[in-house]
Design a protein around this motif. Sequence first.
Motif, PDB file in Angstrom:
ATOM      1  N   VAL B 208      -6.440  -7.107  -0.869  1.00 37.56           N
ATOM      2  CA  VAL B 208      -5.978  -8.204  -1.709  1.00 37.56           C
ATOM      3  C   VAL B 208      -5.048  -7.633  -2.786  1.00 37.56           C
ATOM      4  O   VAL B 208      -4.117  -8.273  -3.230  1.00 37.56           O
ATOM      5  CB  VAL B 208      -7.160  -8.971  -2.314  1.00 37.56           C
ATOM      6  CG1 VAL B 208      -6.686 -10.020  -3.302  1.00 37.56           C
ATOM      7  CG2 VAL B 208      -7.979  -9.635  -1.204  1.00 37.56           C
ATOM      8  N   TRP B 209      -5.321  -6.410  -3.193  1.00 34.61           N
ATOM      9  CA  TRP B 209      -4.396  -5.667  -4.042  1.00 34.61           C
ATOM     10  C   TRP B 209      -4.527  -4.179  -3.729  1.00 34.61           C
ATOM     11  O   TRP B 209      -5.429  -3.776  -2.991  1.00 34.61           O
ATOM     12  CB  TRP B 209      -4.659  -5.919  -5.539  1.00 34.61           C
ATOM     13  CG  TRP B 209      -6.060  -5.657  -5.988  1.00 34.61           C
ATOM     14  CD1 TRP B 209      -6.624  -4.436  -6.267  1.00 34.61           C
ATOM     15  CD2 TRP B 209      -7.088  -6.625  -6.226  1.00 34.61           C
ATOM     16  NE1 TRP B 209      -7.925  -4.591  -6.658  1.00 34.61           N
ATOM     17  CE2 TRP B 209      -8.242  -5.926  -6.647  1.00 34.61           C
ATOM     18  CE3 TRP B 209      -7.140  -8.022  -6.134  1.00 34.61           C
ATOM     19  CZ2 TRP B 209      -9.437  -6.567  -6.973  1.00 34.61           C
ATOM     20  CZ3 TRP B 209      -8.338  -8.660  -6.454  1.00 34.61           C
ATOM     21  CH2 TRP B 209      -9.470  -7.938  -6.861  1.00 34.61           C
ATOM     22  N   THR B 210      -3.584  -3.410  -4.288  1.00 36.76           N
ATOM     23  CA  THR B 210      -3.654  -1.951  -4.154  1.00 36.76           C
ATOM     24  C   THR B 210      -3.394  -1.362  -5.540  1.00 36.76           C
ATOM     25  O   THR B 210      -3.125  -2.106  -6.494  1.00 36.76           O
ATOM     26  CB  THR B 210      -2.564  -1.413  -3.207  1.00 36.76           C
ATOM     27  OG1 THR B 210      -1.287  -1.562  -3.874  1.00 36.76           O
ATOM     28  CG2 THR B 210      -2.541  -2.181  -1.894  1.00 36.76           C
ATOM     29  N   ALA B 211      -3.434  -0.051  -5.632  1.00 33.76           N
ATOM     30  CA  ALA B 211      -3.147   0.620  -6.906  1.00 33.76           C
ATOM     31  C   ALA B 211      -1.716   0.350  -7.357  1.00 33.76           C
ATOM     32  O   ALA B 211      -1.387   0.451  -8.532  1.00 33.76           O
ATOM     33  CB  ALA B 211      -3.394   2.119  -6.774  1.00 33.76           C
ATOM     34  N   ASP B 212      -0.837  -0.022  -6.402  1.00 33.16           N
ATOM     35  CA  ASP B 212       0.565  -0.291  -6.726  1.00 33.16           C
ATOM     36  C   ASP B 212       0.863  -1.771  -6.946  1.00 33.16           C
ATOM     37  O   ASP B 212       2.017  -2.159  -7.123  1.00 33.16           O
ATOM     38  CB  ASP B 212       1.468   0.235  -5.599  1.00 33.16           C
ATOM     39  CG  ASP B 212       1.452   1.753  -5.552  1.00 33.16           C
ATOM     40  OD1 ASP B 212       1.360   2.370  -6.635  1.00 33.16           O
ATOM     41  OD2 ASP B 212       1.515   2.315  -4.442  1.00 33.16           O
ATOM     42  N   SER B 213      -0.160  -2.616  -6.919  1.00 39.46           N
ATOM     43  CA  SER B 213       0.079  -4.033  -7.188  1.00 39.46           C
ATOM     44  C   SER B 213       0.470  -4.223  -8.647  1.00 39.46           C
ATOM     45  O   SER B 213      -0.057  -3.544  -9.531  1.00 39.46           O
ATOM     46  CB  SER B 213      -1.195  -4.837  -6.901  1.00 39.46           C
ATOM     47  OG  SER B 213      -1.474  -4.833  -5.523  1.00 39.46           O
ATOM     48  N   LEU B 214       1.378  -5.170  -8.882  1.00 38.35           N
ATOM     49  CA  LEU B 214       1.858  -5.399 -10.245  1.00 38.35           C
ATOM     50  C   LEU B 214       0.963  -6.387 -10.989  1.00 38.35           C
ATOM     51  O   LEU B 214       0.454  -7.353 -10.419  1.00 38.35           O
ATOM     52  CB  LEU B 214       3.292  -5.925 -10.212  1.00 38.35           C
ATOM     53  CG  LEU B 214       4.343  -4.870  -9.856  1.00 38.35           C
ATOM     54  CD1 LEU B 214       5.705  -5.531  -9.632  1.00 38.35           C
ATOM     55  CD2 LEU B 214       4.445  -3.808 -10.963  1.00 38.35           C
TER      56      LEU B 214
END
Lengths: 285, 285
Positions: B208-214
Motif C-alpha cells: 500500500v506504501w513503500t519507504a519511497d512513498s511521498l
Amino acid sequence: MLYLVGLGLADETDITVRGLEVVKKAERVYLEAYTSILLVEKEKLEAFYGRPVIVADRELVETGSDDILAEADKVDVAFLVVGDPFGATTHTDLVLRARELGIESKVIPNASIMSGIGCTGLQLYNFGQTVSMVFFTETWKPSSYYDRVKENAGLGLHTLVLLDIKVKEQSLENMARGRLIYEPPRFMTVAQCASQMLETEEERQEEVWTADSLAVGAARVGAPDQKLVAGTLKELAEVDMGRPLHSLVLLGKRAHDLEKDYIKQFAVDQATFDAAWQKGGYGTM
Amino acid sequence: MLYLVGLGLADETDITVRGLEVVKKAERVYLEAYTSILLVEKEKLEAFYGRPVIVADRELVETGSDDILAEADKVDVAFLVVGDPFGATTHTDLVLRARELGIESKVIPNASIMSGIGCTGLQLYNFGQTVSMVFFTETWKPSSYYDRVKENAGLGLHTLVLLDIKVKEQSLENMARGRLIYEPPRFMTVAQCASQMLETEEERQEEVWTADSLAVGAARVGAPDQKLVAGTLKELAEVDMGRPLHSLVLLGKRAHDLEKDYIKQFAVDQATFDAAWQKGGYGTM
C-alpha cells in the motif's frame, strides 16, 4: 505580508479573534466573493471591521492577482475567504504567485463546510471524497460526479455534495452583445440537488443510489437558523430548506447506529426513514 | 442552553468572535481536554476569557455528563472543544443526552484539522477517509488503519492520518495499585508515525506504501510557527518537526501538478522528492 483569512460559514462574527486583529490592521482588505458567500452584506462586514472592503471577483483573483499583491512586501494585505482559505476552494495559486514575488503569506484557518458538515452528526471519519454539483441545463448535465460517488459508495462511505453558486453570471444574450449586465446570484437548493441526482441515476442506471437512498440536507451550517433534514432522495427533492447556502450528504452503507440516532432526530418522516434504513441495508457494511 | 464551542487549532485567539461572546456570558465553562489540546495553558485561556475554566477529562464527559448539563435548561453552559466540536471527535453523545433532558444545544463551528490540513496545498477534494494512528507497544500494533488507507490508495486519494495523544495516562504499575498518578502527556510525532507505517507495511506486505512513498508532515497547523515538510516516508521517519500537535498525509496517486508545485516548496530534499514522484507514478491516475 499576505494574510489569507478564513471568515467561517455564517456571518461577520464567525471570524476568529486572531483574524479580526489582522483585518483591522491591514492596509488593504479584499473579499473573495465568487466561490462562496457569507450570509451578510458587504456593508455589515465593513462596519464590523471598521475598514473598507474591496470585493474580489473571479476576474480580479485569476488575472489581477498582481494588483491584490501590490506592495504586499512592505504592507499587510488581507484576503478574506468565506469558510477556510484552503477549504473547498484552495487559493494556493495566489500564495504561489506571492512567493514568486518574494512576498510571505500566512493563513488564518476557520470553519469550512468540509468539516462543518460534522454538525449533521455524521462522523467525518466515514466520509469519502467530496464532490461538487453544478446547475444542469437542457443540454449540459455532467455526470462525472457520479463516478466519484460510486467509488465512495463502493466502500460504504458518506459523500458530501457541495452545491453550485452562480455569482456575476451574464445571460448568453448580454454576453454576445458585450453588455456587462449580470443576472441575480443563484444558489442551488437541496431539493434541486436531489432532483438532479435522481436524473443522473436515471441516465446512468448503475444503482449507485435510488429514490429511496437516504441523505441529509444541510442549510446555513453554523448560522443561528441552521437547518438539517434527513430523508430519502425522493423526499429531499420536495423539501424547502429556506435561504442559502445548502449542502447535501449521501449516506454510506457503513453508517452506524449512533449516526442513525442522530440524524433520525430531523427526519422528514421517521417511518419512511426507518423503512429506507432497513431496506437500504445501512449499518450492515 | 448547551453551547459546544470550537476553539480552533492553535491558541486562545483562534476562538471566533461569536464563540468568545458565548464563553464570556456562560454560567459554567468546560474545556474538553483528552482528545486534543490547544498549544496554550488553561490559565492563559482563563485570563483571555475572564472566566474560570473547568477541565473536563474523559471520565467527566463520558460518565459525568449530567454534571456538565446540570441546570443547562435554565442557564448557559459552554463546552469548549479544540478544533471543531464535530470534527475529528464528535460530541454527538453529549448533544443527544442534552436532548433527552430537554436541553437545547447550539454549535459554534471552528477550524478542524480535517479541513485545516488544506494548508498543505493538497486539495480537500482529493482526500479519502481519515484514519487514526495509535502508539504501538511491543505487543499491540493494530493495523486496521492499513485497510482503510488501502481503500483510499486504490482510488488514488490522499489519506489524512491523525496522530495519537495520551493525556492522564496511568502506568500499569500505578493502575494495578490504584494510585491516581498520571504519566506526562505524550504526543505522537510525524517521525514516529512514519516509522510505524513502515513497520506495518513490513508486516502486511501488500505494498500500500513503500519507504519511497511521498507524504507530508504538518506540525502546529494554524499556529504562527506552523511547519510543513514533504518527503518520502523514509525521510519523514527521521524528521524533527518540533512541539505538538503533528499530523501526516500520505499522498495519493491522483495528486496533480498544482499540488506537486505547492508541496515541493517544503520538501526535505527536492531531488529525492522529484525522483520519488516519478518512480511512484504520482499524477498519472
